[in-house]
Motif scaffolding. Structure first.
Motif, short mmCIF file in Angstrom:
data_model
loop_
_atom_site.label_atom_id
_atom_site.label_comp_id
_atom_site.label_asym_id
_atom_site.label_seq_id
_atom_site.Cartn_x
_atom_site.Cartn_y
_atom_site.Cartn_z
N UNK A 248 -25.30 -19.64 -84.77
CA UNK A 248 -25.22 -19.62 -83.31
C UNK A 248 -25.58 -18.26 -82.74
N UNK A 249 -25.10 -17.22 -83.39
CA UNK A 249 -25.34 -15.88 -82.86
C UNK A 249 -26.82 -15.52 -82.84
N UNK A 250 -27.55 -16.03 -83.81
CA UNK A 250 -28.98 -15.72 -83.88
C UNK A 250 -29.85 -16.73 -83.14
N UNK A 251 -29.22 -17.79 -82.62
CA UNK A 251 -29.98 -18.86 -81.96
C UNK A 251 -31.09 -19.36 -82.89
N UNK A 252 -30.74 -19.52 -84.15
CA UNK A 252 -31.72 -19.86 -85.18
C UNK A 252 -32.07 -21.34 -85.15
N UNK A 253 -33.27 -21.64 -85.58
CA UNK A 253 -33.74 -23.02 -85.73
C UNK A 253 -34.03 -23.25 -87.21
N UNK A 254 -33.47 -24.33 -87.76
CA UNK A 254 -33.67 -24.67 -89.16
C UNK A 254 -34.33 -26.04 -89.22
N UNK A 255 -35.43 -26.13 -89.95
CA UNK A 255 -36.09 -27.42 -90.13
C UNK A 255 -36.29 -27.68 -91.62
N UNK A 256 -36.33 -28.94 -91.96
CA UNK A 256 -36.64 -29.35 -93.32
C UNK A 256 -37.71 -30.43 -93.28
N UNK A 257 -38.75 -30.26 -94.04
CA UNK A 257 -39.85 -31.23 -93.96
C UNK A 257 -40.43 -31.53 -95.33
N UNK A 258 -40.97 -32.74 -95.44
CA UNK A 258 -41.86 -33.10 -96.53
C UNK A 258 -43.13 -33.64 -95.88
N UNK A 259 -44.18 -33.77 -96.66
CA UNK A 259 -45.46 -34.21 -96.11
C UNK A 259 -45.76 -35.66 -96.47
N UNK A 260 -45.57 -36.03 -97.72
CA UNK A 260 -45.96 -37.36 -98.19
C UNK A 260 -45.21 -38.47 -97.49
N UNK A 261 -43.95 -38.23 -97.10
CA UNK A 261 -43.13 -39.29 -96.51
C UNK A 261 -43.40 -39.48 -95.02
N UNK A 262 -44.22 -38.65 -94.42
CA UNK A 262 -44.50 -38.81 -92.99
C UNK A 262 -45.30 -40.09 -92.74
N UNK A 263 -45.11 -40.70 -91.56
CA UNK A 263 -45.94 -41.86 -91.22
C UNK A 263 -47.42 -41.50 -91.24
N UNK A 264 -48.26 -42.49 -91.51
CA UNK A 264 -49.69 -42.26 -91.63
C UNK A 264 -50.25 -41.58 -90.38
N UNK A 265 -49.84 -42.01 -89.21
CA UNK A 265 -50.38 -41.42 -87.98
C UNK A 265 -50.06 -39.94 -87.88
N UNK A 266 -48.89 -39.53 -88.35
CA UNK A 266 -48.55 -38.11 -88.34
C UNK A 266 -49.44 -37.34 -89.30
N UNK A 267 -49.67 -37.90 -90.48
CA UNK A 267 -50.53 -37.21 -91.44
C UNK A 267 -51.97 -37.11 -90.92
#
Length: 321
Positions: A248-267
């Motif tokens: 909270x103090x750093x107002x940080x953003x954390x994301x987690x991603x993979x590529x293969x599992x994305x929908x075809x349109x996203x890829x």
């Protein structure tokens, strides 16, 4: 055709039916396939292919289009391309959606191009926002695992396209090679505390992490105010505790991603943006594929052994001939 199939946790050469392209697909005669850590996970049974994908590994290939599934793609016949696959690249032929192919960049060897799609798409989908930010100061990007296939691409992307001060963690003996790719600071993770060093310098505005749990707490310490942490790998654990106060103090953003599992349109969209925004730098040579090991397709198990042993620099590709 020959494919490197998975049997009992190991790779085995086998004859399998040659695939036929669907209506939106093309058939590629494979010149080379890129080796990725996800392939090792698939062979060990920890990363099964998505529904509809071949059972054998291979997330990226380069080669020549030799058949198309519809007349709409007839102009692609004979084109030399590289492609992002949901699987099936460890073979003499592979089918792929026509929206997931990219032309081989100028002055890039056809086999070396096999090491581009996964790295380019992964890095762009996690750090591409840096190309749009109107930063009032020079940003600092920290890339973990800088000597790897993703890392060598990310270092070049951050320094040469995003114009960021680029730090990376790697073995000290790879420092000169990484500096040649654009790294401003190479932190030897075996003897140096990257979190403390980053804090002293003012923090990292963006961190690209392939390590996972072992680096989660130090990554939070290393982040600057409003920094972003993108977790794309779990090489050292998948469960970590989080200090919410620090987040909270750093107002940080954390994301987690993979590529293969994305929908075809996203890829498809990611590849289209990579072609528009990253491929010109490959055509001019400002960014280059870092392929240091080529092995025949039949030696895929040896390629996996090399990757699993650690310490390898850049990409490994398997050549079909």
């Amino acid at each position: 055709m020959l494919a490197m199939t998975v049997s009992g946790g190991s790779l085995t050469a086998a004859q399998v039916p040659e695939p036929a392209p669907g209506p939106d697909e093309v058939l590629i005669e494979v010149a080379a396939a890129g080796v990725n850590r996800a392939d090792l996970l698939q062979v060990s049974g920890h990363y099964p292919p998505p529904q509809g994908a071949p059972a054998w590994p291979g997330l990226e290939v380069s080669g020549t289009i030799v058949d198309v599934g519809s007349a709409d793609n007839a102009t692609l016949l004979g084109a030399e391309v590289c492609a992002l696959l949901p699987g099936g690249g460890y073979a003499q032929y592979a089918t792929v959606d026509a929206g997931l192919i990219l032309p081989v960049p100028e002055h890039v060897d056809l086999a070396d191009a096999a090491g581009l799609p996964e790295a380019a798409a992964t890095v762009y989908s996690n750090l591409g926002y840096l190309l749009d930010d109107d930063a009032s100061r020079k940003r600092r990007v920290l890339v973990h695992g800088g000597a790897g296939g993703i890392g060598t691409f990310a270092v070049q992307f951050a320094r040469k396209l995003a114009d960021a001060e680029t730090w990376t963690t790697a073995r000290g003996e790879t420092a000169k090679q990484l500096e040649a790719l654009g790294a401003d600071r190479v932190v030897d993770y075996r003897s140096e505390d990257f979190a403390a060093l980053a804090q002293e310098a003012g923090g990292a505005d963006a961190i690209l992490d392939v390590i996972g749990a072992a680096y989660f707490e130090p990554n939070l310490k290393a982040l600057a105010q409003d920094g972003r942490l993108a977790i794309i790998g779990l090489q050292q654990g998948n469960a970590a505790q989080i200090h919410l106060g620090g987040l909270l103090a750093k107002r940080a953003t954390i994301t987690g991603t993979t590529l293969r599992a994305r929908p075809l349109e996203q890829r498809r969209q990611i590849l289209a943006e990579v072609f528009e925004r990253v491929w010109p730098a490959l055509d001019t040579g400002d960014i280059t594929p870092v392929v240091t090991t080529r092995l025949p397709l039949a030696e895929a198990a040896e390629a996996h052994r090399i990757m699993n042993a650690g310490g390898h620099f850049g990409k490994i590709v398997l050549t079909a001939k």
